[in-house]
Scaffold this active site. Structure first.
Site, PDB file in Angstrom:
ATOM      1  N   ASP A 144      37.789  55.583 -23.798  1.00  0.00           N
ATOM      2  CA  ASP A 144      38.499  55.944 -22.577  1.00  0.00           C
ATOM      3  C   ASP A 144      39.812  56.645 -22.917  1.00  0.00           C
ATOM      4  OD1 ASP A 144      38.975  55.583 -19.600  1.00  0.00           O
ATOM      5  OD2 ASP A 144      40.692  54.468 -20.396  1.00  0.00           O
ATOM      6  N   GLU A 151      36.324  60.449 -24.277  1.00  0.00           N
ATOM      7  CA  GLU A 151      36.754  61.028 -23.012  1.00  0.00           C
ATOM      8  C   GLU A 151      37.967  61.879 -23.379  1.00  0.00           C
ATOM      9  OE1 GLU A 151      37.787  59.694 -18.451  1.00  0.00           O
ATOM     10  OE2 GLU A 151      38.627  58.508 -20.080  1.00  0.00           O
TER      11      GLU A 151
END
Length: 706
Positions: free
Chosen positions: A347, A383
């Site tokens: 993330d 990401e």
């Protein structure tokens, strides 16, 4: 209690069959006190007797699995200098492999006296919080893995399915109620059968590290459903345990992985190493903040009381500190070696690359991963952005990494909603995004292609709403992205109009077909295969309810869509031309006269620069040469396949395509038509230069037959 010196390594609580070694890092503590909790809540304290290289450690004989514990740190409380130690506050072990309980929000949780002022954190609280915060648990390291082996699915055969442990099974009528929404529920044969029938090869789980619920959400009667609020990086979240027994979530998670592996499905974890759930300077102190705030977090240079925030959550981990890097690397290795997971999706990964301020592609973190003999063999997905300046880094990660390709999502959405000047961008995305990944040793598999993900509209909502509808989140519909690139097909939200419903269904088929026929690695959002909806909520992070949970009754209602998705995954699996290991060259190869790829106008002529520059063009034919894949099998033999012609029409009216000249192929048969959703094998073949009509806003796939 008699405590022995113990060892500084490994960090955490390590049971050896006779007792447990405890070790924890703090560079500022005067002393660290280990707190043991009996079943009735009685707390016994013993100071860790030794310090080695900032690791405080000790060994307790006869202490074993199931023992609840925590730490209290005696050290400076001086926020202006970056220090926030407070002996009154019990802390979770950063290396805990199991955690019991959750934060019960109260002013006593905070390390300071709450006054409502922004500088309230300057005055330390002396109220004990041990009854309000989670306890670390000594876990039993033994588990019988039997003959478990990682599937090690090659990237070119990987189809990723992103889902949520709880939401996937919480309402599944075929699963026993006692295990719905848990690791055991996901491991149930009924759960796994859906995945295998769909044809996916990897399941990507939203965060399963132990996380805490935000206080402001609890006050609204909501919760942190997605789990992007980690507080213990080696512990599986206890809320997904079916038994609630102390520490049992560890073995339950392992049983889930083992069952998925037996079905040939890899397990990829969405991990949140960019920040923790402790928030900004007014957040709680439940672990890292109380251990060594300045070591674990990025603080502002001119005022060490405040935090640098590249994540929008209040804090960012300090990737410049070796103990922080060690925590992350130890956590990653633990999940691979002890929990048998197959990869990670990071993330806001750009934050991990910030050693100074700018994103550094050669940061220490990436160097460590590249050199690690365990981690360099698993799937690594970034990401590739954060909310800081210069944080959008799509295409800029090292060769070992794949990336969520946000440009793929945007281009495919724009193309199918009929935006002008979308055709050339769409061509790059269909062919693996060579403009982003075509250099420095990368391949089409560097691109994780997706149209939808947990963050945003589901596929059904993407074709049903022009705007977000997040009122249930309690923030006045201000949260969530306004850049949805969606189209409601004429009516906002639910409708009974059969014409609009037909267009919506066709658009869903267009998106699924584009995703699964593109070069790169496809990722499906769980539930899109049968039309899951969130009622237009594009930021359901706090909705632990029917808004987010899978509605399995849609399986029957949308059985045709599910079967269409299955057809596409089978087609992709069977045909390597849709999953090439190298980028197209756009020229004849190995002395052949036909190129590995060809681009044609609807008139059947090869595209020239004028055609590419036509801003209103919305239709194109793509020739995929199965004789020029450019790969070899494990025995060194060339990989060949059928040759396909992909006809795409984003115009709202049907368009007549003229097929390529005989030199490219003498005959074609229809395979997939998104206008009808049917597989049309067995129809009379179409000859070279024949005309074929492609319906408005639809895709037609043809296969060469001669």
């Amino acid at each position: 209690m008699k405590i022995w010196p113990g060892q500084p390594y490994p960090l955490g609580a390590t049971y050896d069959g006779s007792g447990t070694n405890f070790s924890v890092f703090s560079g500022v503590a005067d002393r660290v006190v280990l707190c043991l909790f009996d079943d009735d809540g009685t707390e016994r304290q013993v100071a860790l007797p030794e310090v080695t290289a900032y690791c405080h450690h000790g060994y307790l004989p006869n202490v074993g699995p199931g023992q609840r514990y925590g730490y209290r740190v005696d050290g400076p409380y001086d926020p202006s200098a970056g220090n926030r130690c407070n002996f009154a506050k019990l802390l979770i072990d950063p290396y805990a492999t199991a955690v019991e309980g959750e934060v019960e929000w109260s002013p006593r949780v905070m390390p300071y006296v709450e006054t409502g002022r922004d500088d309230a954190d300057l005055m330390p609280s002396t109220e004990d919080n041990a009854d309000l915060v989670p306890k670390s648990v000594v876990a039993n390291p033994y588990f019988d893995w039997g003959h478990d082996r990682p599937p090690r699915t090659p990237w070119d055969r990987t189809i990723v399915y992103e889902t949520h442990v709880k939401g996937y099974t919480q309402q599944h009528p075929g699963i026993d109620e006692s295990i719905r929404g848990t690791y055991s529920g996901l491991a149930d044969p009924v759960s796994i059968a859906h995945l295998t029938d769909l044809g996916v090869t990897a399941i990507e789980l939203l965060p399963v590290h132990q996380f805490i619920r935000d206080g402001f959400l609890v006050a609204r009667g909501l919760t942190n459903y997605w789990g992007y609020n980690s507080i213990a990086y080696l512990a599986p979240h206890n809320g997904y345990s079916s038994t609630g027994q102390r520490g049992e979530q560890v073995n339950e998670f392992k049983r889930m992985v083992k069952a998925l592996h037996e079905a040939g499905i890899e397990v990829i974890l969405d991990v949140v190493y960019n920040h923790t759930g402790e928030g900004n300077h007014l957040g709680p102190s439940v672990s890292l903040r109380g251990m060594d705030n300045a070591a674990y977090y990025r603080l502002t240079e001119d005022d060490k009381r405040l935090y640098l925030d590249y994540t929008g959550t209040g804090n960012s981990l300090n990737m410049r500190n070796p103990f922080v890097l060690q925590l992350i690397m130890d956590s990653l290795r633990y999940w691979v070696t002890e929990m048998h997971v197959d990869g990670f999706r990071f993330d806001l990964a750009a934050t991990l690359a910030r050693e100074l301020h700018d994103v550094d592609r050669l940061s220490s973190f990436f160097d460590l991963v590249q050199q690690d003999p365990v981690l360099r063999t698993v799937k690594l997905i970034a990401e590739p952005w954060d909310v800081g300046q210069g944080g959008y880094q799509v295409g800029n990660f090292p060769p070992l990494w794949s990336e969520w390709n946000g440009k793929y999502r945007d281009a495919v959405r724009d193309y199918w909603r009929g935006e002008d000047r979308a055709l050339a961008e769409m061509a790059y995305r269909l062919t693996g995004s060579s403009d982003l990944y075509g250099s420095q040793g990368r391949s089409p598999h560097s691109s994780i292609n997706f149209v939808t993900c947990h963050d945003g509209f589901t596929l059904a909502d993407l074709v049903s709403y022009n705007g977000k509808h997040n009122e249930a989140n309690g923030d006045g519909n201000r949260d969530g992205s306004d850049d949805n690139r969606s189209w409601n097909c004429g009516v906002e939200g639910p409708t009974d109009d059969p014409t609009i419903l037909e267009v919506r269904r066709r658009q869903q088929r267009n998106f699924l077909a584009t995703l699964l026929l593109s070069q790169g690695v496809p990722m499906l959002l769980g539930g899109d295969e049968f039309g899951r909806t969130q009622g237009g909520n594009n930021n359901a992070y706090c909705q632990d309810n029917a808004i987010s949970w899978f509605d399995w009754s849609l399986l029957e209602k949308n059985a045709d869509l599910l079967e269409f998705a299955r057809t596409l995954t089978r087609l992709r699996t069977q045909h390597p031309v849709f999953r090439r290991p190298r980028f197209f060259q756009g020229r004849p190869l190995h002395g052949e006269t036909i190129k590995d790829i060809g681009w044609f106008t609807p008139e059947g002529t090869e595209m020239d620069q004028h055609d590419w520059d036509d801003g209103v063009a919305k239709s194109i034919a793509v020739y995929l040469n199965g004789d020029a894949i450019g790969a070899v099998d494990p025995r060194g033999e060339p990989v060949t396949d059928d040759t396909f012609l992909l006809l795409l029409n984003a115009w709202h009216e049907p368009i007549s395509f003229t097929l390529p000249p005989r030199a490219w192929a003498s005959g074609w048969e229809a395979i997939v038509d998104t206008a009808t959703g049917e597989v049309s094998e067995g129809l009379a073949p179409l000859r070279a230069r024949a005309s074929v009509t492609v319906g408005g806003r639809s895709l037609l796939l043809l296969r060469r037959v001669s």
